[in-house]
Design a protein around this motif. Structure first.
Motif, PDB file in Angstrom:
ATOM      1  N   PHE A 217       0.837  -1.196   0.000  1.00  0.00           N
ATOM      2  CA  PHE A 217       0.000   0.000   0.000  1.00  0.00           C
ATOM      3  C   PHE A 217       0.878   1.254   0.000  1.00  0.00           C
ATOM      4  N   LYS A 218       0.844   2.015  -1.090  1.00  0.00           N
ATOM      5  CA  LYS A 218       1.603   3.259  -1.146  1.00  0.00           C
ATOM      6  C   LYS A 218       0.896   4.343  -0.345  1.00  0.00           C
ATOM      7  N   HIS A 219      -0.434   4.389  -0.459  1.00  0.00           N
ATOM      8  CA  HIS A 219      -1.248   5.358   0.257  1.00  0.00           C
ATOM      9  C   HIS A 219      -2.443   4.657   0.894  1.00  0.00           C
ATOM     10  N   VAL A 220      -3.095   5.355   1.813  1.00  0.00           N
ATOM     11  CA  VAL A 220      -4.346   4.866   2.390  1.00  0.00           C
ATOM     12  C   VAL A 220      -5.417   5.947   2.192  1.00  0.00           C
ATOM     13  N   ASP A 221      -6.676   5.509   2.109  1.00  0.00           N
ATOM     14  CA  ASP A 221      -7.761   6.443   1.815  1.00  0.00           C
ATOM     15  C   ASP A 221      -8.203   7.246   3.040  1.00  0.00           C
ATOM     16  N   TYR A 222      -8.150   6.612   4.193  1.00  0.00           N
ATOM     17  CA  TYR A 222      -8.582   7.275   5.426  1.00  0.00           C
ATOM     18  C   TYR A 222      -7.615   6.901   6.549  1.00  0.00           C
ATOM     19  N   ILE A 223      -7.396   7.857   7.466  1.00  0.00           N
ATOM     20  CA  ILE A 223      -6.553   7.596   8.634  1.00  0.00           C
ATOM     21  C   ILE A 223      -7.296   8.038   9.887  1.00  0.00           C
ATOM     22  N   ALA A 224      -7.388   7.139  10.871  1.00  0.00           N
ATOM     23  CA  ALA A 224      -7.900   7.472  12.202  1.00  0.00           C
ATOM     24  C   ALA A 224      -6.718   7.345  13.163  1.00  0.00           C
ATOM     25  N   CYS A 225      -6.223   8.488  13.625  1.00  0.00           N
ATOM     26  CA  CYS A 225      -5.039   8.492  14.493  1.00  0.00           C
ATOM     27  C   CYS A 225      -5.476   8.502  15.948  1.00  0.00           C
ATOM     28  N   PHE A 226      -5.276   7.378  16.628  1.00  0.00           N
ATOM     29  CA  PHE A 226      -5.626   7.274  18.040  1.00  0.00           C
ATOM     30  C   PHE A 226      -4.379   7.323  18.921  1.00  0.00           C
ATOM     31  N   GLY A 227      -3.247   7.725  18.323  1.00  0.00           N
ATOM     32  CA  GLY A 227      -1.997   7.874  19.057  1.00  0.00           C
ATOM     33  C   GLY A 227      -1.537   9.322  19.055  1.00  0.00           C
ATOM     34  N   ASP A 228      -0.245   9.519  19.135  1.00  0.00           N
ATOM     35  CA  ASP A 228       0.367  10.849  19.226  1.00  0.00           C
ATOM     36  C   ASP A 228       0.234  11.592  17.899  1.00  0.00           C
ATOM     37  N   THR A 229      -0.618  12.582  17.847  1.00  0.00           N
ATOM     38  CA  THR A 229      -0.878  13.319  16.613  1.00  0.00           C
ATOM     39  C   THR A 229       0.387  13.980  16.077  1.00  0.00           C
ATOM     40  N   THR A 230       1.119  14.646  16.952  1.00  0.00           N
ATOM     41  CA  THR A 230       2.332  15.353  16.531  1.00  0.00           C
ATOM     42  C   THR A 230       3.374  14.389  15.989  1.00  0.00           C
ATOM     43  N   ALA A 231       3.601  13.303  16.697  1.00  0.00           N
ATOM     44  CA  ALA A 231       4.642  12.356  16.294  1.00  0.00           C
ATOM     45  C   ALA A 231       4.343  11.724  14.945  1.00  0.00           C
ATOM     46  N   HIS A 232       3.057  11.547  14.622  1.00  0.00           N
ATOM     47  CA  HIS A 232       2.685  10.872  13.374  1.00  0.00           C
ATOM     48  C   HIS A 232       2.320  11.836  12.245  1.00  0.00           C
ATOM     49  N   TRP A 233       2.371  13.144  12.501  1.00  0.00           N
ATOM     50  CA  TRP A 233       1.816  14.092  11.544  1.00  0.00           C
ATOM     51  C   TRP A 233       2.452  14.009  10.157  1.00  0.00           C
ATOM     52  N   ALA A 239       1.349   9.478   3.903  1.00  0.00           N
ATOM     53  CA  ALA A 239       0.628   8.243   3.600  1.00  0.00           C
ATOM     54  C   ALA A 239      -0.783   8.467   3.068  1.00  0.00           C
ATOM     55  N   ILE A 240      -1.393   9.610   3.365  1.00  0.00           N
ATOM     56  CA  ILE A 240      -2.791   9.803   2.957  1.00  0.00           C
ATOM     57  C   ILE A 240      -2.887   9.955   1.438  1.00  0.00           C
ATOM     58  N   VAL A 241      -3.919   9.381   0.855  1.00  0.00           N
ATOM     59  CA  VAL A 241      -4.137   9.472  -0.579  1.00  0.00           C
ATOM     60  C   VAL A 241      -4.573  10.900  -0.922  1.00  0.00           C
ATOM     61  N   PRO A 242      -4.291  11.400  -2.121  1.00  0.00           N
ATOM     62  CA  PRO A 242      -4.834  12.703  -2.518  1.00  0.00           C
ATOM     63  C   PRO A 242      -6.359  12.718  -2.339  1.00  0.00           C
ATOM     64  N   GLN A 243      -6.850  13.793  -1.709  1.00  0.00           N
ATOM     65  CA  GLN A 243      -8.263  13.995  -1.394  1.00  0.00           C
ATOM     66  C   GLN A 243      -8.774  13.045  -0.306  1.00  0.00           C
ATOM     67  N   GLY A 244      -7.845  12.495   0.460  1.00  0.00           N
ATOM     68  CA  GLY A 244      -8.227  11.638   1.574  1.00  0.00           C
ATOM     69  C   GLY A 244      -8.558  12.435   2.826  1.00  0.00           C
ATOM     70  N   LYS A 245      -8.898  11.714   3.903  1.00  0.00           N
ATOM     71  CA  LYS A 245      -9.288  12.356   5.156  1.00  0.00           C
ATOM     72  C   LYS A 245      -8.534  11.742   6.335  1.00  0.00           C
ATOM     73  N   ILE A 246      -8.178  12.612   7.279  1.00  0.00           N
ATOM     74  CA  ILE A 246      -7.494  12.197   8.507  1.00  0.00           C
ATOM     75  C   ILE A 246      -8.282  12.732   9.694  1.00  0.00           C
ATOM     76  N   THR A 247      -8.468  11.908  10.722  1.00  0.00           N
ATOM     77  CA  THR A 247      -9.029  12.387  11.979  1.00  0.00           C
ATOM     78  C   THR A 247      -8.094  11.978  13.109  1.00  0.00           C
ATOM     79  N   ALA A 248      -8.088  12.754  14.200  1.00  0.00           N
ATOM     80  CA  ALA A 248      -7.191  12.479  15.326  1.00  0.00           C
ATOM     81  C   ALA A 248      -7.869  12.871  16.622  1.00  0.00           C
ATOM     82  N   ILE A 249      -7.421  12.267  17.729  1.00  0.00           N
ATOM     83  CA  ILE A 249      -8.070  12.495  19.022  1.00  0.00           C
ATOM     84  C   ILE A 249      -7.131  13.024  20.098  1.00  0.00           C
ATOM     85  N   VAL A 250      -5.815  12.943  19.890  1.00  0.00           N
ATOM     86  CA  VAL A 250      -4.865  13.337  20.938  1.00  0.00           C
ATOM     87  C   VAL A 250      -4.421  14.771  20.714  1.00  0.00           C
ATOM     88  N   GLU A 251      -4.673  15.627  21.713  1.00  0.00           N
ATOM     89  CA  GLU A 251      -4.320  17.033  21.594  1.00  0.00           C
ATOM     90  C   GLU A 251      -2.832  17.187  21.283  1.00  0.00           C
TER      91      GLU A 251
END
Length: 341
Positions: A217-233, A239-251
């Protein structure tokens, strides 16, 4: 009523960090339930709120943002419940929490608990289930129950073995047709993610976009980040596909560089499960509805409780131990305590 509360900003090592108090029984507002708490779930938000106490503040503060119990009384405008109903809920961060004998909770963020679960198993679910549901279906915009929508598409769940990841994987597995890629870094967490329903598991401790490439997988269509937002930004932006969506929960301790998403026209959306109750949004009852659906899925055997640790009966000592486990950042699934006064 009795409650375990904080009265000062103290380290966990201090035996007075949590104390048992006798407080007046809460009186319900028009849409409130008075719930006799039987079990509580522990989450990172508990220790984050504890740490945020202001020096010199001595007002008792009852933490706890997951609960299961029995409705003892109802407010004058309550229509969804009656005394004797067994319920589960995540509460409201602006009100006293579940580390108590009795708790007031607005009926619009409560549901009847799964009939097939005991109170401890039910208490492990609400906050994480609400968070995961809102991430997948409100923030990312996936359609629950549409198995065709995700055909040929991918959903990446970062930190899949934690409380939110554990239920998020399950919800995605039974309600969508997406290929689910979870991340974990230890053999036991990898095994847990597969058990929850992930199709693939990669290691998030290093260059995980490269790990994605290794499994095709070169890219993924959606990302749900339930870990460290800054570290994974940066990795998420890669990794996100063009026109994809990312959501995150950790301030994030710093503002993420949203410019990294511009060339891909990718979207980033925060998720905070207390938004609806904190701001009394017009759609607040959606949390009641989604918890009803979670209970139905549990009772049908399609998803399971994520309880992995039972810390005994609520007391200052057991609550401090539970916070210590949360702060270590190595939890698999959820930990609970029972309430027995």
């Amino acid at each position: 009523m009795k409650a375990v509360a904080t009265t000062r900003k103290l380290p966990l090592e201090d035996p007075s960090c949590f104390v048992t108090l006798d407080l007046p029984d809460p009186q319900p507002g028009p849409r409130d339930l008075v719930i006799r708490v039987k079990a509580i779930g522990i989450n990172p938000v508990d220790y984050k709120v504890r740490r945020s106490r202001i020096e010199g503040d001595s007002e008792p503060k009852i933490l706890g943002y997951d609960g299961a119990g029995i409705v003892e009384a109802v407010g004058s405008e309550v229509t969804l419940f009656r005394p004797g109903d067994e319920v589960f809920y995540a509460g409201d961060i602006t009100r006293p929490g579940s580390n108590a004998e009795l708790q007031l909770v607005d009926e619009r963020i409560v549901a009847k608990k799964p009939e097939s679960l005991g109170f401890p198993e039910a208490a492990a679910l609400p906050l994480t289930a609400i968070t995961a549901w809102e991430c997948l279906f409100d923030r990312l915009g996936l359609t629950p129950g549409d198995l065709d929508e995700g055909k040929g598409k991918t959903l990446l769940i970062l930190s899949g073995a934690g409380g939110v990841g554990s239920i998020g994987i399950q919800l995605a597995a039974v309600l969508t047709g997406f290929t689910i890629i979870a991340t974990a870094s230890r053999p036991e967490t990898v095994a847990w993610c597969h058990k929850m329903g992930a199709h693939h598991v990669i290691n998030h401790s290093g260059d995980w976009p490269a790990e994605l490439g290794k499994i095709g997988f070169k890219h993924v269509d959606y990302i749900a980040c339930f870990g460290d937002t800054t570290a994974h930004w940066k990795a998420m932006a890669e990794a996100i596909v063009p026109q994809g969506k990312i959501t995150a929960i950790v301030e994030s301790p710093e503002v993420p560089d949203i410019g990294l998403l511009k060339s891909k026209s990718a979207a980033f959306i925060w998720e905070f499960m207390f938004t609806r109750s904190m701001f009394q949004t017009p759609d607040m009852i959606e949390q009641h509805e989604l918890l009803k659906e979670v209970a139905t899925l549990v009772d049908a055997g399609r998803i399971r409780s994520t309880i992995t640790s039972h810390g005994g009966t609520l007391s200052p000592e057991t609550l401090a131990a539970a916070h210590r486990e949360q702060e270590a950042g190595r939890m698999i699934g959820k930990q609970v305590l029972e309430v027995a006064w």
